[in-house]
Design a protein around this motif. Structure first.
Motif, PDB file in Angstrom:
ATOM      1  N   PRO A  10     -51.276  14.469  -6.425  1.00 51.79           N
ATOM      2  CA  PRO A  10     -51.757  14.165  -5.073  1.00 51.79           C
ATOM      3  C   PRO A  10     -53.175  13.591  -5.121  1.00 51.79           C
ATOM      4  N   LEU A  11     -53.480  12.764  -4.151  1.00 49.77           N
ATOM      5  CA  LEU A  11     -54.770  12.066  -4.175  1.00 49.77           C
ATOM      6  C   LEU A  11     -55.864  12.841  -3.435  1.00 49.77           C
ATOM      7  N   ASP A  12     -55.900  14.148  -3.664  1.00 52.66           N
ATOM      8  CA  ASP A  12     -57.012  14.922  -3.117  1.00 52.66           C
ATOM      9  C   ASP A  12     -58.147  14.922  -4.141  1.00 52.66           C
ATOM     10  N   LYS A  13     -59.319  15.318  -3.693  1.00 58.64           N
ATOM     11  CA  LYS A  13     -60.501  15.227  -4.531  1.00 58.64           C
ATOM     12  C   LYS A  13     -60.381  16.046  -5.812  1.00 58.64           C
ATOM     13  N   THR A  14     -59.859  17.288  -5.697  1.00 60.30           N
ATOM     14  CA  THR A  14     -59.743  18.169  -6.862  1.00 60.30           C
ATOM     15  C   THR A  14     -58.764  17.607  -7.898  1.00 60.30           C
ATOM     16  N   SER A  15     -57.615  17.131  -7.409  1.00 56.15           N
ATOM     17  CA  SER A  15     -56.586  16.599  -8.320  1.00 56.15           C
ATOM     18  C   SER A  15     -57.054  15.330  -9.014  1.00 56.15           C
ATOM     19  N   TYR A 296     -45.868  17.556  -1.682  1.00 56.32           N
ATOM     20  CA  TYR A 296     -47.210  17.320  -1.159  1.00 56.32           C
ATOM     21  C   TYR A 296     -47.239  16.987   0.330  1.00 56.32           C
ATOM     22  N   ASN A 301     -49.135  10.449  -0.072  1.00 54.48           N
ATOM     23  CA  ASN A 301     -50.483  10.304  -0.632  1.00 54.48           C
ATOM     24  C   ASN A 301     -50.509  10.904  -2.041  1.00 54.48           C
ATOM     25  N   TYR A 302     -50.022  10.142  -2.999  1.00 56.10           N
ATOM     26  CA  TYR A 302     -49.959  10.609  -4.379  1.00 56.10           C
ATOM     27  C   TYR A 302     -50.012   9.399  -5.314  1.00 56.10           C
ATOM     28  N   HIS A 327     -54.338  24.482  -9.669  1.00 57.62           N
ATOM     29  CA  HIS A 327     -54.507  24.628  -8.215  1.00 57.62           C
ATOM     30  C   HIS A 327     -53.311  24.099  -7.428  1.00 57.62           C
TER      31      HIS A 327
END
Length: 368
Positions: A10-15, A296, A301-302, A327
């Motif tokens: 996924p395109l989150d900040k942590t990932s 997700y 969004n990945y 996570h």
């Protein structure tokens, strides 16, 4: 043996930060090679539910095996023909581009999956049909050749015996006799009937099992001669120039047919392999897309990545992935992972969603 893993991040900040750490680790430790794997935005409805059956790569293995058997070649030789859209398998996978002309992205996911799945299903049926027809033709030719190249009772005498070798008249005929004990034959054959022409025995062919002799006698004595010869373990062989010629003509015809069908079948298998392999990779991409949405959520969004590793390095790579993307583990967070029938979340190496493209699935065709 190389293995390719398709992973979805996924395109989150942590990932994204974890992915950058993974890239640095891979470059430093040579755990794997990696590429971005581009999957287009497919049509997802608000009430998103899907049940997709993904075909087994066994169809690819069958196609490869048929190619290997028909060409009577080694795996390395056949591998030369494992070309997809003009490039080798590895380049096609690592540079994958969705074929929008063949598989329109505007179609609903279930319709798209059915369209792709039809390719291997139809190919499998055609392969079985064509392989059966070709095998039947090859078996017929092999049987006829084996018969004509067999023992003294069936072996072809074309080019060995001539028409002038046989006495054929109103009263006389010449017969062929399979003989293993020459001395016994010479001493006894004239005694099998009083109507045998004296000193007419002549050897025309010989191999390690014995010889074939000609002997001339009156036609009315043929049955008597056969019976006496059989008692002495000599075998009278039936022979006809017309039958022999028909057999040779049949071999010539079947040989030409096999050569023609060989070319057609090999070309078809190459095309068939390309179509099935392309469908297989598209289904892999579709699977990653579907499971990414289910894992997700929406909006889509990945980013998919392709990792190449091998058995020796796979354990360490799994540990690295589990550590970096812990996570994302649904069992350790509030992330839900609900799947429709026919889909499942791979947990082999922890939380990261992935599917494999294993070279063993393509039989002897390597992707490295």
């Amino acid at each position: 043996m190389a293995e390719f893993w398709l992973i979805s991040v996924p395109l989150d900040k942590t990932s994204l930060a974890s992915m950058e750490k993974l890239k640095r680790t891979i470059i430093k430790t040579h755990l794997a090679s990696f590429w971005k794997f581009f999957i287009p935005d497919l049509k997802v409805r608000v009430d998103f539910q899907i049940n997709i059956i993904f075909f087994s790569p066994s169809v690819i293995k069958k196609t490869c095996q048929s190619l290997k058997e028909v060409m009577e070649a080694s795996g390395d030789k056949v591998q030369e023909y494992a070309i997809v859209n003009g490039v080798d398998l590895m380049r096609y996978v690592t540079k994958f581009q969705w074929d929008k002309a063949k598989y329109p992205t505007a179609l609903p996911l279930c319709t798209l999956a059915d369209l792709i799945n039809k390719v291997p299903i139809q190919a499998d049926l055609r392969t079985k049909s064509r392989a059966t027809a070709y095998s039947s033709l090859a078996a017929s030719l092999q049987s006829l050749e084996r018969n004509l190249n067999g023992n003294l009772q069936t072996q072809s005498l074309s080019g060995i015996i001539r028409k002038e070798d046989l006495v054929v008249s109103e009263y006389l005929t010449t017969i062929l006799v399979v003989v293993k004990k020459y001395l016994q034959w010479e001493r006894s054959y004239e005694s099998f009937s009083e109507f045998v022409v004296p000193r007419s025995s002549r050897k025309i062919f010989e191999d390690r099992d014995g010889g074939i002799f000609l002997v001339t006698l009156f036609k009315r004595a043929v049955n008597e001669f056969k019976a006496k010869a059989q008692e002495s373990k000599f075998i009278v062989r039936e022979y006809s120039f017309d039958v022999e010629e028909r057999k040779q003509q049949e071999i010539t015809k079947l040989t030409l047919q096999k050569k023609e069908q060989y070319g057609i079948f090999v070309r078809w298998l190459k095309v068939n392999f390309t179509q099935v392999f392309v469908a297989w990779i598209h289904l892999k991409a579709l699977r990653v897309f579907v499971e990414s949405v289910l894992r997700y959520g929406l909006p889509v969004n990945y980013q998919a990545f392709l990792l190449e590793t091998d058995r020796k390095r796979s354990k360490k790579l799994k540990e690295e992935l589990s550590s970096l993307f812990g996570h994302l583990d649904p069992t350790r967070s509030n992330i839900s992972c609900s799947f429709s029938p026919g889909l499942h979340c791979r947990r082999d190496f922890g939380p990261l969603l992935h599917t494999q493209i294993v070279c063993r699935s393509v039989g002897f065709l390597g992707c490295h």
